[in-house]
Design a protein around this motif. Structure first.
Motif, PDB file in Angstrom:
ATOM      1  N   THR A 153       0.789  -1.225   0.000  1.00 47.50           N
ATOM      2  CA  THR A 153       0.000   0.000   0.000  1.00 47.50           C
ATOM      3  C   THR A 153       0.820   1.273   0.000  1.00 47.50           C
ATOM      4  OG1 THR A 153      -0.105   0.154   2.421  1.00 47.50           O
ATOM      5  CG2 THR A 153      -1.756  -1.243   1.317  1.00 47.50           C
ATOM      6  N   GLY A 154       2.098   1.190   0.389  1.00 47.55           N
ATOM      7  CA  GLY A 154       2.934   2.381   0.487  1.00 47.55           C
ATOM      8  C   GLY A 154       2.818   3.109   1.806  1.00 47.55           C
ATOM      9  N   SER A 155       1.935   2.655   2.701  1.00 47.42           N
ATOM     10  CA  SER A 155       1.694   3.358   3.959  1.00 47.42           C
ATOM     11  C   SER A 155       2.227   2.563   5.144  1.00 47.42           C
ATOM     12  CB  SER A 155       0.192   3.605   4.154  1.00 47.42           C
ATOM     13  OG  SER A 155      -0.062   4.152   5.432  1.00 47.42           O
ATOM     14  N   TYR A 156       2.930   3.267   6.041  1.00 45.34           N
ATOM     15  CA  TYR A 156       3.403   2.645   7.274  1.00 45.34           C
ATOM     16  C   TYR A 156       2.270   2.453   8.278  1.00 45.34           C
ATOM     17  CZ  TYR A 156       8.372   2.803   6.104  1.00 45.34           C
ATOM     18  OH  TYR A 156       9.595   2.579   5.529  1.00 45.34           O
ATOM     19  N   SER A 157       1.085   2.960   7.987  1.00 47.87           N
ATOM     20  CA  SER A 157      -0.056   2.803   8.889  1.00 47.87           C
ATOM     21  C   SER A 157      -0.791   1.489   8.678  1.00 47.87           C
ATOM     22  CB  SER A 157      -1.047   3.956   8.701  1.00 47.87           C
ATOM     23  OG  SER A 157      -0.459   5.196   9.030  1.00 47.87           O
ATOM     24  N   ASP A 158      -0.522   0.807   7.564  1.00 51.45           N
ATOM     25  CA  ASP A 158      -1.268  -0.401   7.228  1.00 51.45           C
ATOM     26  C   ASP A 158      -0.622  -1.639   7.821  1.00 51.45           C
ATOM     27  OD1 ASP A 158      -3.351   0.748   5.743  1.00 51.45           O
ATOM     28  OD2 ASP A 158      -2.059   0.928   3.989  1.00 51.45           O
ATOM     29  N   TYR A 159      -1.444  -2.452   8.464  1.00 53.84           N
ATOM     30  CA  TYR A 159      -1.042  -3.730   9.024  1.00 53.84           C
ATOM     31  C   TYR A 159      -1.335  -4.832   7.994  1.00 53.84           C
ATOM     32  CZ  TYR A 159      -0.981  -1.587  13.745  1.00 53.84           C
ATOM     33  OH  TYR A 159      -0.712  -0.810  14.846  1.00 53.84           O
ATOM     34  N   VAL A 160      -0.586  -5.933   8.086  1.00 50.68           N
ATOM     35  CA  VAL A 160      -0.794  -7.054   7.172  1.00 50.68           C
ATOM     36  C   VAL A 160      -1.366  -8.230   7.960  1.00 50.68           C
ATOM     37  CG1 VAL A 160       1.591  -7.880   7.441  1.00 50.68           C
ATOM     38  CG2 VAL A 160       0.253  -8.548   5.429  1.00 50.68           C
ATOM     39  N   LEU A 161      -2.319  -8.937   7.360  1.00 48.34           N
ATOM     40  CA  LEU A 161      -2.931 -10.096   8.004  1.00 48.34           C
ATOM     41  C   LEU A 161      -1.929 -11.245   8.073  1.00 48.34           C
ATOM     42  CD1 LEU A 161      -5.451 -11.540   9.135  1.00 48.34           C
ATOM     43  CD2 LEU A 161      -5.984 -12.192   6.777  1.00 48.34           C
ATOM     44  N   ALA A 162      -1.722 -11.796   9.272  1.00 49.52           N
ATOM     45  CA  ALA A 162      -0.717 -12.835   9.471  1.00 49.52           C
ATOM     46  C   ALA A 162      -1.259 -14.239   9.293  1.00 49.52           C
ATOM     47  CB  ALA A 162      -0.110 -12.708  10.871  1.00 49.52           C
ATOM     48  N   ASN A 163      -2.553 -14.447   9.484  1.00 52.01           N
ATOM     49  CA  ASN A 163      -3.096 -15.795   9.673  1.00 52.01           C
ATOM     50  C   ASN A 163      -2.693 -16.797   8.608  1.00 52.01           C
ATOM     51  OD1 ASN A 163      -4.668 -14.092  11.475  1.00 52.01           O
ATOM     52  ND2 ASN A 163      -5.999 -15.868  11.729  1.00 52.01           N
ATOM     53  N   ALA A 164      -2.926 -16.501   7.354  1.00 56.09           N
ATOM     54  CA  ALA A 164      -2.589 -17.455   6.300  1.00 56.09           C
ATOM     55  C   ALA A 164      -1.205 -17.185   5.723  1.00 56.09           C
ATOM     56  CB  ALA A 164      -3.637 -17.420   5.192  1.00 56.09           C
ATOM     57  N   LEU A 165      -0.839 -15.908   5.638  1.00 57.33           N
ATOM     58  CA  LEU A 165       0.395 -15.537   4.942  1.00 57.33           C
ATOM     59  C   LEU A 165       1.636 -16.101   5.619  1.00 57.33           C
ATOM     60  CD1 LEU A 165       1.637 -13.880   2.632  1.00 57.33           C
ATOM     61  CD2 LEU A 165       1.770 -11.946   4.206  1.00 57.33           C
ATOM     62  N   PHE A 166       1.721 -16.028   6.934  1.00 54.79           N
ATOM     63  CA  PHE A 166       2.937 -16.402   7.644  1.00 54.79           C
ATOM     64  C   PHE A 166       2.865 -17.800   8.263  1.00 54.79           C
ATOM     65  CE2 PHE A 166       2.978 -11.612   8.192  1.00 54.79           C
ATOM     66  CZ  PHE A 166       3.888 -11.408   7.164  1.00 54.79           C
ATOM     67  N   SER A 167       1.831 -18.569   7.949  1.00 52.06           N
ATOM     68  CA  SER A 167       1.783 -19.955   8.391  1.00 52.06           C
ATOM     69  C   SER A 167       2.431 -20.848   7.343  1.00 52.06           C
ATOM     70  CB  SER A 167       0.341 -20.385   8.655  1.00 52.06           C
ATOM     71  OG  SER A 167      -0.429 -20.265   7.476  1.00 52.06           O
ATOM     72  N   CYS A 168       2.618 -22.099   7.673  1.00 48.86           N
ATOM     73  CA  CYS A 168       3.330 -23.020   6.794  1.00 48.86           C
ATOM     74  C   CYS A 168       2.447 -23.506   5.649  1.00 48.86           C
ATOM     75  CB  CYS A 168       3.825 -24.221   7.595  1.00 48.86           C
ATOM     76  SG  CYS A 168       5.069 -23.818   8.841  1.00 48.86           S
ATOM     77  N   THR A 169       3.089 -24.136   4.658  1.00 45.41           N
ATOM     78  CA  THR A 169       2.419 -24.798   3.547  1.00 45.41           C
ATOM     79  C   THR A 169       2.697 -26.293   3.635  1.00 45.41           C
ATOM     80  OG1 THR A 169       2.639 -22.876   2.089  1.00 45.41           O
ATOM     81  CG2 THR A 169       2.269 -24.982   1.037  1.00 45.41           C
ATOM     82  N   ASN A 170       1.710 -27.110   3.322  1.00 48.13           N
ATOM     83  CA  ASN A 170       1.873 -28.557   3.327  1.00 48.13           C
ATOM     84  C   ASN A 170       1.949 -29.058   1.889  1.00 48.13           C
ATOM     85  OD1 ASN A 170       2.041 -31.194   4.159  1.00 48.13           O
ATOM     86  ND2 ASN A 170      -0.121 -31.428   4.600  1.00 48.13           N
TER      87      ASN A 170
END
Length: 351
Positions: free
Chosen positions: A282-299
């Motif tokens: 987004t270009g903004s330091y105010s925006d948070y990123v959703l962790a749930n699926a993105l930073f979990s593992c892949t099988n």
């Protein structure tokens, strides 16, 4: 100046708690789907629209090895890759403006210069439940102290059946993975992440602490506190689906794309390989990123290394790109992180 229409509420201190001229509150639909054990599974979900945000999440606590299947959403359809036979949580966030669900539904709807807001008696809205900060990673050049894991315990368990959504931000550099929510359905107690510092790939910034901010969001609970100001919406059973006392998780500023491309240099070492993927952010330091699926593992069921870690976040001094890596120690058939469902959010009120 364009005309403005809609609704605005304030609290007892005069702070704005809802403003349909600046905020797009999106409705939330939740459902579970069962994996059929195939390589690709296609599921018809009519509620998915072209502009929907779809999150596929786990419903179990597998500690560091909790995984979610890669997922792609197209209008009316969800695709899961190697979902196994587990049951997965699917969350659909809309832009609002759809017809109310059924006769007898009620709520409020407003449109302001293409910003649409819908709060109804059926679909829930995301609200901030808890927030805080973490200091993980290396603690400075030459320091023998490395905080590898960030552990968070909520003040009180979250009692929704679905895992709460965890959003992460950082003052600057952030590379994290092995994400999972602790607890079980109906009793989610916190979350854990692991720091990944790569000086060779990201420079000396990787030697310093990652100062991470987080907030936890979930849908409204029936006992949400209210005050004498603002607006409240209930469903036919008397349960609140929205109240302006709550701190809304806003979904206005989304990246232009919602998928990754193979870009950037992989991280390599002795018996180590992590493929690189990026998407515009987004270009903004105010925006948070959703962790749930993105930073979990892949099988990856068919391989000798079935559970593979996805890790990434923000490169030093940049918010124009979201950087991700997928580990594959032998470098054969490396995976990208395409299909990792995510979106950007920020709290309406300061936290």
């Amino acid at each position: 100046m364009a005309d403005l229409y809609g609704l605005r509420t304030r609290d007892a201190f005069g702070a704005i708690t809802l403003d349909t001229t600046i905020t797009s509150v999106r409705s939330l639909k939740m459902m579970q789907v069962a994996g059929n054990g195939g390589f690709d599974q296609y599921i018809s979900i009519p509620e998915i629209q072209a502009a929907s945000f779809v999150v596929v999440d786990a419903l179990y606590n597998g500690s560091d090895l909790t995984y979610t299947p890669p997922a792609w959403a197209t209008p009316g359809q969800l695709q899961l890759r190697q979902p196994g036979t587990l049951t997965w949580q699917v969350m659909i966030l809309s832009q609002g403006g759809e017809p109310f669900a059924a006769p007898g539904s009620y709520g409020i709807r407003a449109s302001n210069n293409s910003i649409r807001t819908q709060i109804d008696s059926v679909n829930q809205v995301l609200t901030v439940r808890y927030s805080g900060g973490l200091n993980i990673g290396f603690q400075g050049p030459g320091s023998a102290n490395q905080i590898q894991y960030g552990n968070v315990t909520f003040p009180q368990p979250i009692t929704t059946y679905e895992r709460p959504l965890i959003f992460l931000n950082a003052e600057n550099y952030m590379m994290v993975g092995n994400f999972f929510v602790t607890g079980t359905p109906g009793n989610w107690t916190g979350f854990r992440i692991k720091a990944y510092n790569h000086q060779g790939a990201h420079g000396d910034t990787a030697l310093y602490p990652m100062t991470i901010k987080w907030f936890c969001a979930s849908y409204m609970t029936p006992n949400t506190t209210v005050d004498m100001y603002g607006a409240s919406v209930r469903d036919a059973s008397g349960n609140r689906t929205f109240v302006t006392t709550a701190n809304l998780a806003l979904l206005n500023g989304q990246p232009a794309n919602n998928s990754f491309v193979n870009a950037g240099a992989p991280i390599t070492g002795i018996s180590y390989y992590a493929s690189s993927a990026q998407m515009g952010w987004t270009g903004s330091y105010s925006d948070y990123v959703l962790a749930n699926a993105l930073f979990s593992c892949t099988n990856v069921v068919q391989t000798t290394q079935p559970i593979r870690t996805n890790y990434g976040g923000f490169l030093p001094g940049r918010r124009d790109v979201l950087q991700m890596y997928c580990e594959n120690f032998d470098g054969v058939n490396p995976l990208s992180v395409n299909g990792r469902t995510l979106f950007a959010s920020r709290p309406m009120k300061p936290i």
